[in-house]
Write a protein that holds these residues in place. Structure first.
Motif, PDB file in Angstrom:
ATOM      1  N   THR A 140       0.812  -1.224   0.000  1.00  0.00           N
ATOM      2  CA  THR A 140       0.000   0.000   0.000  1.00  0.00           C
ATOM      3  C   THR A 140       0.845   1.274   0.000  1.00  0.00           C
ATOM      4  O   THR A 140       0.313   2.356   0.218  1.00  0.00           O
ATOM      5  N   THR A 142      -3.825  -2.436  -9.356  1.00  0.00           N
ATOM      6  CA  THR A 142      -4.268  -3.604  -8.591  1.00  0.00           C
ATOM      7  C   THR A 142      -3.297  -4.775  -8.699  1.00  0.00           C
ATOM      8  O   THR A 142      -2.934  -5.399  -7.699  1.00  0.00           O
ATOM      9  N   SER A 173      -5.473   2.688   1.289  1.00  0.00           N
ATOM     10  CA  SER A 173      -5.490   2.118  -0.056  1.00  0.00           C
ATOM     11  C   SER A 173      -6.443   2.928  -0.931  1.00  0.00           C
ATOM     12  O   SER A 173      -7.620   3.094  -0.608  1.00  0.00           O
ATOM     13  N   THR A 195     -10.468  -1.373  -6.778  1.00  0.00           N
ATOM     14  CA  THR A 195     -10.652  -2.820  -6.980  1.00  0.00           C
ATOM     15  C   THR A 195     -10.290  -3.591  -5.721  1.00  0.00           C
ATOM     16  O   THR A 195     -11.025  -4.499  -5.298  1.00  0.00           O
ATOM     17  N   ILE A 196      -9.154  -3.247  -5.114  1.00  0.00           N
ATOM     18  CA  ILE A 196      -8.756  -3.904  -3.862  1.00  0.00           C
ATOM     19  C   ILE A 196      -9.783  -3.627  -2.775  1.00  0.00           C
ATOM     20  O   ILE A 196     -10.204  -4.548  -2.045  1.00  0.00           O
ATOM     21  N   ASN A 197     -10.207  -2.380  -2.663  1.00  0.00           N
ATOM     22  CA  ASN A 197     -11.143  -2.014  -1.603  1.00  0.00           C
ATOM     23  C   ASN A 197     -12.510  -2.672  -1.772  1.00  0.00           C
ATOM     24  O   ASN A 197     -13.233  -2.874  -0.778  1.00  0.00           O
ATOM     25  N   SER A 198     -12.869  -2.991  -3.005  1.00  0.00           N
ATOM     26  CA  SER A 198     -14.203  -3.564  -3.249  1.00  0.00           C
ATOM     27  C   SER A 198     -14.265  -5.065  -3.006  1.00  0.00           C
ATOM     28  O   SER A 198     -15.351  -5.647  -3.006  1.00  0.00           O
ATOM     29  N   ILE A 199     -13.108  -5.701  -2.807  1.00  0.00           N
ATOM     30  CA  ILE A 199     -13.111  -7.162  -2.607  1.00  0.00           C
ATOM     31  C   ILE A 199     -13.961  -7.537  -1.398  1.00  0.00           C
ATOM     32  O   ILE A 199     -14.745  -8.494  -1.436  1.00  0.00           O
ATOM     33  N   THR A 247      -6.389  -5.788   3.924  1.00  0.00           N
ATOM     34  CA  THR A 247      -6.309  -4.434   3.373  1.00  0.00           C
ATOM     35  C   THR A 247      -7.642  -4.038   2.752  1.00  0.00           C
ATOM     36  O   THR A 247      -8.099  -2.900   2.880  1.00  0.00           O
ATOM     37  N   SER A 248      -8.290  -4.990   2.081  1.00  0.00           N
ATOM     38  CA  SER A 248      -9.591  -4.720   1.486  1.00  0.00           C
ATOM     39  C   SER A 248     -10.648  -4.440   2.549  1.00  0.00           C
ATOM     40  O   SER A 248     -11.474  -3.535   2.392  1.00  0.00           O
ATOM     41  N   GLN A 249     -10.603  -5.180   3.642  1.00  0.00           N
ATOM     42  CA  GLN A 249     -11.599  -4.993   4.693  1.00  0.00           C
ATOM     43  C   GLN A 249     -11.451  -3.654   5.394  1.00  0.00           C
ATOM     44  O   GLN A 249     -12.442  -3.006   5.739  1.00  0.00           O
ATOM     45  N   THR A 276      -9.570  -1.064   4.061  1.00  0.00           N
ATOM     46  CA  THR A 276      -9.165  -0.085   3.047  1.00  0.00           C
ATOM     47  C   THR A 276      -7.873   0.631   3.434  1.00  0.00           C
ATOM     48  O   THR A 276      -7.650   1.780   3.059  1.00  0.00           O
TER      49      THR A 276
END
Length: 358
Positions: A117, A126, A181, A185-189, A264-266, A268
């Motif tokens: 990040t 991504t 982040s 795309t990563i954040n939306s996982i 990281t996605s959870q 952000t």
């Protein structure tokens, strides 16, 4: 004279053998009592524990469990909470079956998450972030394996040192700040669902399925069990024990890299303190799932059930507004009970075998 010579030239005939009486067929109950069914018995026991925890939740919060929509959403919440630690537990299970231990998994997640990040890494998009997290996790795992196999360090000491060092590297890279982040795309996982099921649950299912196949259907899995059960016998059988141990820690690092992206996605974001005490949760889940601390035995499905038990306990305490301290005491008691069950079971088995041989 001719008859006698003819008789002498004929091959000797063996006496007729009486057919042995057919033995009694083993019933399903006999098989369930045998050692080969021990993983199934343990998994059924863990399913019983999960059912018991659900009953406790229904009794303590009937107004919540009476709502079918809430129950469905809460189930997905538990699975999402279990996803990252479940991926880490798969790697930890391989390491423990192979006769090792990894106390650095939480720190590896932190350094992988922080490194992926940074602004420089995020500029690659991504793919660059995912690639960085996985490569960092694998490299740190390889360092652990090399120190243990070729540096001849005790796994406990090597991974303990890595736990401290990796946290320090993560703090140095991030400047002790939370790194946000910016990759959508990563954040939306963590928020995306396919067919109503969170993507994080799919990732966990894929990792568990791959781990099960690797352990139970490949040469790598058989060698892992052999190395953990008896390293010297494995070496004499032609297995490169040192190299295989390095691969096991690299596999654990790979799982940590995947978990870093999930966390990281959870959130952000990523920081040096992320995944705190994940090593203890992963070890505990593997143990109560039937993985033997001394190595040589364990199951991926059992480890998954262990993760679900701890995640359900966490959720149960949260909906009842109970303290984290009480939750940790319960977890500690479960770990001690699981180890005691393993210890007394194998002592009893050894005693039984000793009596049978005498």
């Amino acid at each position: 004279m001719t008859d006698q010579s003819t008789k002498a030239s004929l091959p000797a005939q063996s006496p007729p053998v009486e057919p042995s009486p057919p033995g009694r067929r083993r019933s399903p109950a006999d098989w369930l009592r045998g050692d080969s069914a021990e993983p199934l018995r343990r998994n059924l026991g863990l399913i019983g524990v999960l059912v018991f925890l659900v009953i406790i939740g229904a009794v303590t919060r009937p107004e919540l469990y009476g709502d079918a929509t809430w129950v469905k959403n809460n189930t997905f919440t538990i699975l999402q909470q279990a996803s990252a630690i479940g991926v880490v537990t798969v790697g930890m299970t391989f390491v423990i079956i192979g006769g090792g231990i990894d106390l650095s998994v939480g720190a590896i997640i932190a350094v992988a998450g922080v490194w992926s990040t940074t602004l420089a890494t995020q500029s690659y998009g991504t793919a660059g972030m995912i690639f960085t997290a996985i490569v960092v996790g694998v490299v740190v795992g390889l360092i652990n394996g090399v120190l243990i196999s070729y540096g001849r360090l005790v796994p406990f000491i090597a991974t303990l040192a890595m736990m401290v060092a990796a946290r320090g590297v993560a703090a140095q890279i991030s400047g002790k700040q939370t790194q946000v982040s910016a990759d959508t795309t990563i954040n939306s996982i963590a928020s995306t669902r396919w067919l109503g099921i969170p993507v994080l649950v799919y990732i966990l299912a894929l990792v568990v399925a791959a781990g099960w196949v690797l352990l139970n259907r490949t040469t790598f899995g058989r060698r892992t069990v052999a190395v953990g059960g008896n390293p010297e016998a494995a070496r004499l059988a032609g297995i490169n024990v040192k190299f295989h141990t390095v691969l096991l820690y690299a596999l654990s690092g790979l799982c940590c890299g995947i978990a870093a992206i999930m966390l990281t996605s959870q959130a952000t974001s990523a920081q040096a303190a992320m995944a705190n005490l994940y090593e203890l949760d992963a070890i505990a889940a593997a143990i109560i799932g039937g993985t033997l601390l001394s190595g040589g035995r364990g199951t991926i499905i059992g480890a998954l059930f262990g993760v679900l038990v701890f995640s359900t306990i966490t959720n149960l305490f949260a909906i009842n507004n109970l303290s984290t301290e009480a939750q940790n005491m319960v977890k500690g008691g479960i770990i001690v009970a699981a180890v005691l069950v393993q210890q007394f079971r194998f002592k009893s088995l050894t005693h039984l075998l000793g009596r049978s041989s005498s």
